[in-house]
Design a protein around this motif. Sequence first.
Motif, PDB file in Angstrom:
ATOM      1  N   THR A 176       6.951   1.445  -1.558  1.00 29.97           N
ATOM      2  CA  THR A 176       7.402   0.341  -0.708  1.00 29.97           C
ATOM      3  C   THR A 176       8.678   0.694   0.053  1.00 29.97           C
ATOM      4  O   THR A 176       9.022   0.018   1.033  1.00 29.97           O
ATOM      5  CB  THR A 176       7.670  -0.923  -1.553  1.00 29.97           C
ATOM      6  N   ASP A 177       9.388   1.745  -0.378  1.00 34.09           N
ATOM      7  CA  ASP A 177      10.666   2.093   0.246  1.00 34.09           C
ATOM      8  C   ASP A 177      10.740   3.537   0.738  1.00 34.09           C
ATOM      9  O   ASP A 177      11.803   3.995   1.167  1.00 34.09           O
ATOM     10  CB  ASP A 177      11.811   1.848  -0.739  1.00 34.09           C
ATOM     11  N   ASN A 178       9.634   4.274   0.662  1.00 37.47           N
ATOM     12  CA  ASN A 178       9.567   5.672   1.105  1.00 37.47           C
ATOM     13  C   ASN A 178      10.422   6.595   0.235  1.00 37.47           C
ATOM     14  O   ASN A 178      10.771   7.694   0.656  1.00 37.47           O
ATOM     15  CB  ASN A 178       9.988   5.807   2.574  1.00 37.47           C
ATOM     16  N   HIS A 179      10.743   6.170  -0.977  1.00 41.60           N
ATOM     17  CA  HIS A 179      11.518   7.002  -1.895  1.00 41.60           C
ATOM     18  C   HIS A 179      10.817   7.158  -3.247  1.00 41.60           C
ATOM     19  O   HIS A 179      10.624   8.274  -3.725  1.00 41.60           O
ATOM     20  CB  HIS A 179      12.916   6.406  -2.100  1.00 41.60           C
ATOM     21  N   ASN A 180      10.454   6.045  -3.841  1.00 41.27           N
ATOM     22  CA  ASN A 180       9.813   6.066  -5.159  1.00 41.27           C
ATOM     23  C   ASN A 180       8.304   5.885  -4.995  1.00 41.27           C
ATOM     24  O   ASN A 180       7.828   4.783  -4.760  1.00 41.27           O
ATOM     25  CB  ASN A 180      10.400   4.954  -6.032  1.00 41.27           C
ATOM     26  N   PHE A 181       7.579   6.996  -5.123  1.00 40.72           N
ATOM     27  CA  PHE A 181       6.133   6.969  -4.936  1.00 40.72           C
ATOM     28  C   PHE A 181       5.429   6.905  -6.289  1.00 40.72           C
ATOM     29  O   PHE A 181       5.889   7.491  -7.277  1.00 40.72           O
ATOM     30  CB  PHE A 181       5.664   8.207  -4.173  1.00 40.72           C
ATOM     31  N   GLY A 182       4.310   6.169  -6.296  1.00 44.96           N
ATOM     32  CA  GLY A 182       3.550   6.012  -7.531  1.00 44.96           C
ATOM     33  C   GLY A 182       2.099   5.673  -7.248  1.00 44.96           C
ATOM     34  O   GLY A 182       1.520   6.130  -6.251  1.00 44.96           O
ATOM     35  N   ARG A 183       1.522   4.854  -8.103  1.00 48.29           N
ATOM     36  CA  ARG A 183       0.098   4.523  -8.005  1.00 48.29           C
ATOM     37  C   ARG A 183      -0.181   3.663  -6.782  1.00 48.29           C
ATOM     38  O   ARG A 183       0.684   2.949  -6.270  1.00 48.29           O
ATOM     39  CB  ARG A 183      -0.348   3.793  -9.267  1.00 48.29           C
ATOM     40  N   LEU A 184      -1.442   3.736  -6.336  1.00 44.85           N
ATOM     41  CA  LEU A 184      -1.872   2.954  -5.189  1.00 44.85           C
ATOM     42  C   LEU A 184      -2.033   1.483  -5.569  1.00 44.85           C
ATOM     43  O   LEU A 184      -2.328   1.162  -6.727  1.00 44.85           O
ATOM     44  CB  LEU A 184      -3.206   3.488  -4.662  1.00 44.85           C
ATOM     45  N   PRO A 185      -1.848   0.560  -4.602  1.00 44.73           N
ATOM     46  CA  PRO A 185      -2.074  -0.865  -4.884  1.00 44.73           C
ATOM     47  C   PRO A 185      -3.544  -1.138  -5.198  1.00 44.73           C
ATOM     48  O   PRO A 185      -4.419  -0.270  -5.055  1.00 44.73           O
ATOM     49  CB  PRO A 185      -1.642  -1.550  -3.583  1.00 44.73           C
ATOM     50  N   ALA A 186      -3.820  -2.370  -5.605  1.00 41.46           N
ATOM     51  CA  ALA A 186      -5.184  -2.751  -5.964  1.00 41.46           C
ATOM     52  C   ALA A 186      -6.061  -2.844  -4.716  1.00 41.46           C
ATOM     53  O   ALA A 186      -5.577  -2.938  -3.597  1.00 41.46           O
ATOM     54  CB  ALA A 186      -5.162  -4.099  -6.697  1.00 41.46           C
ATOM     55  N   GLU A 187      -7.367  -2.794  -4.967  1.00 42.15           N
ATOM     56  CA  GLU A 187      -8.388  -2.970  -3.933  1.00 42.15           C
ATOM     57  C   GLU A 187      -8.338  -1.869  -2.884  1.00 42.15           C
ATOM     58  O   GLU A 187      -8.549  -2.113  -1.694  1.00 42.15           O
ATOM     59  CB  GLU A 187      -8.262  -4.344  -3.267  1.00 42.15           C
ATOM     60  N   ILE A 188      -8.056  -0.638  -3.326  1.00 39.04           N
ATOM     61  CA  ILE A 188      -8.070   0.524  -2.439  1.00 39.04           C
ATOM     62  C   ILE A 188      -9.030   1.550  -3.013  1.00 39.04           C
ATOM     63  O   ILE A 188      -8.969   1.880  -4.199  1.00 39.04           O
ATOM     64  CB  ILE A 188      -6.672   1.129  -2.279  1.00 39.04           C
ATOM     65  N   GLU A 189      -9.909   2.064  -2.171  1.00 43.67           N
ATOM     66  CA  GLU A 189     -10.907   3.051  -2.595  1.00 43.67           C
ATOM     67  C   GLU A 189     -10.483   4.442  -2.125  1.00 43.67           C
ATOM     68  O   GLU A 189     -10.196   4.657  -0.950  1.00 43.67           O
ATOM     69  CB  GLU A 189     -12.278   2.700  -2.025  1.00 43.67           C
ATOM     70  N   GLU A 190     -10.476   5.396  -3.039  1.00 42.61           N
ATOM     71  CA  GLU A 190     -10.135   6.785  -2.735  1.00 42.61           C
ATOM     72  C   GLU A 190     -11.373   7.648  -2.916  1.00 42.61           C
ATOM     73  O   GLU A 190     -11.981   7.665  -3.982  1.00 42.61           O
ATOM     74  CB  GLU A 190      -9.005   7.258  -3.646  1.00 42.61           C
ATOM     75  N   THR A 191     -11.757   8.379  -1.858  1.00 46.31           N
ATOM     76  CA  THR A 191     -12.983   9.178  -1.898  1.00 46.31           C
ATOM     77  C   THR A 191     -12.644  10.654  -2.096  1.00 46.31           C
ATOM     78  O   THR A 191     -11.498  11.082  -1.968  1.00 46.31           O
ATOM     79  CB  THR A 191     -13.785   9.003  -0.602  1.00 46.31           C
ATOM     80  N   ALA A 192     -13.699  11.436  -2.372  1.00 40.33           N
ATOM     81  CA  ALA A 192     -13.512  12.857  -2.657  1.00 40.33           C
ATOM     82  C   ALA A 192     -13.187  13.663  -1.403  1.00 40.33           C
ATOM     83  O   ALA A 192     -12.701  14.791  -1.497  1.00 40.33           O
ATOM     84  CB  ALA A 192     -14.769  13.421  -3.314  1.00 40.33           C
ATOM     85  N   ASP A 193     -13.458  13.132  -0.221  1.00 38.28           N
ATOM     86  CA  ASP A 193     -13.196  13.855   1.025  1.00 38.28           C
ATOM     87  C   ASP A 193     -11.845  13.473   1.631  1.00 38.28           C
ATOM     88  O   ASP A 193     -11.687  13.431   2.857  1.00 38.28           O
ATOM     89  CB  ASP A 193     -14.317  13.625   2.036  1.00 38.28           C
ATOM     90  N   ASN A 194     -10.885  13.163   0.754  1.00 39.21           N
ATOM     91  CA  ASN A 194      -9.507  12.874   1.167  1.00 39.21           C
ATOM     92  C   ASN A 194      -9.391  11.646   2.060  1.00 39.21           C
ATOM     93  O   ASN A 194      -8.557  11.595   2.978  1.00 39.21           O
ATOM     94  CB  ASN A 194      -8.885  14.093   1.874  1.00 39.21           C
TER      95      ASN A 194
END
Length: 294
Positions: A176-194
Amino acid sequence: MANTLKSLGLLLVLNTLIYSNGQFTQAPRNPADLQAALKQQFTLSCHYAGRDTSGDFLEWYRDSMPVKDEKPGHYVVKTSDKESNLTIKIFVKNDSLAHSWSVKTKKSTSGGIACRFNQIRLIQSPQSITTDKEVLDASESSVRRIEGESVNFACNVEPQDQGYYRPKRVRWEFSTDNHNFGRLPAEIEETADNLLKIKEVKKIHRGYYRCELNNRHFTVLLRVKDRLAALWPFLGIVGVVLILVFIILVFEKRQKATRKAATATNDEDNTRDPLVRTTNKSSDNDNKKNVVKA
């Protein structure tokens, strides 16, 4: 005696060779660290650790060609008495084709070379992100979506030559602040082709999305607008018009009351003024005379 002198001479030669080869150190030292990504800056360093004050550095070479003869600004050389650095400002594929990199000195006994580096290996890295509407070539660019719309983020990895590089899956992270990165928010689909898919954008999806590979990353900012955001300018204009109409009506009403009060005051003053009454009586008498004559 002769054997002793020969032994001393041999030791002196060996000591000179050891001293000559050991007075220069280079970085990176590990050949595995000789790798770079496209559009990244990469630096080769040669340090002098000898007894005297200067390493007497001469020139840097790409294979057998001096780097000073290459494109101006692409290679930057900074040399001091103790150290010489070659910086590749923006690493391109052509740089990975060079078989060796070296810097020469007056002190070296091995062909004048103080430090020699092997070929710099080009590694895969994220170079851009594309959506269903935009192509983002600069990291930390932004896209805007209205609540309820969909958005897809595709992380583009280069180089893509399938003969040498196998496709690798990137890692997606969120902040949320471009500094502390972590897990993706809910309801997001990540596929194998990036590919990252958000079917229905919500306010919780507002933030920075980063794809990472080989410790290199590319970031995009998703801005989420309210569904009524497009109506706010129109509503603002309507509000301003209504306020102006209200002010005009109030002003006209006050002006009418002021004029009415002024007229009543004038009539009352005329009634009380004897000159006005005499003038009015004379006018009435003249009118009566005209009527009788007629």
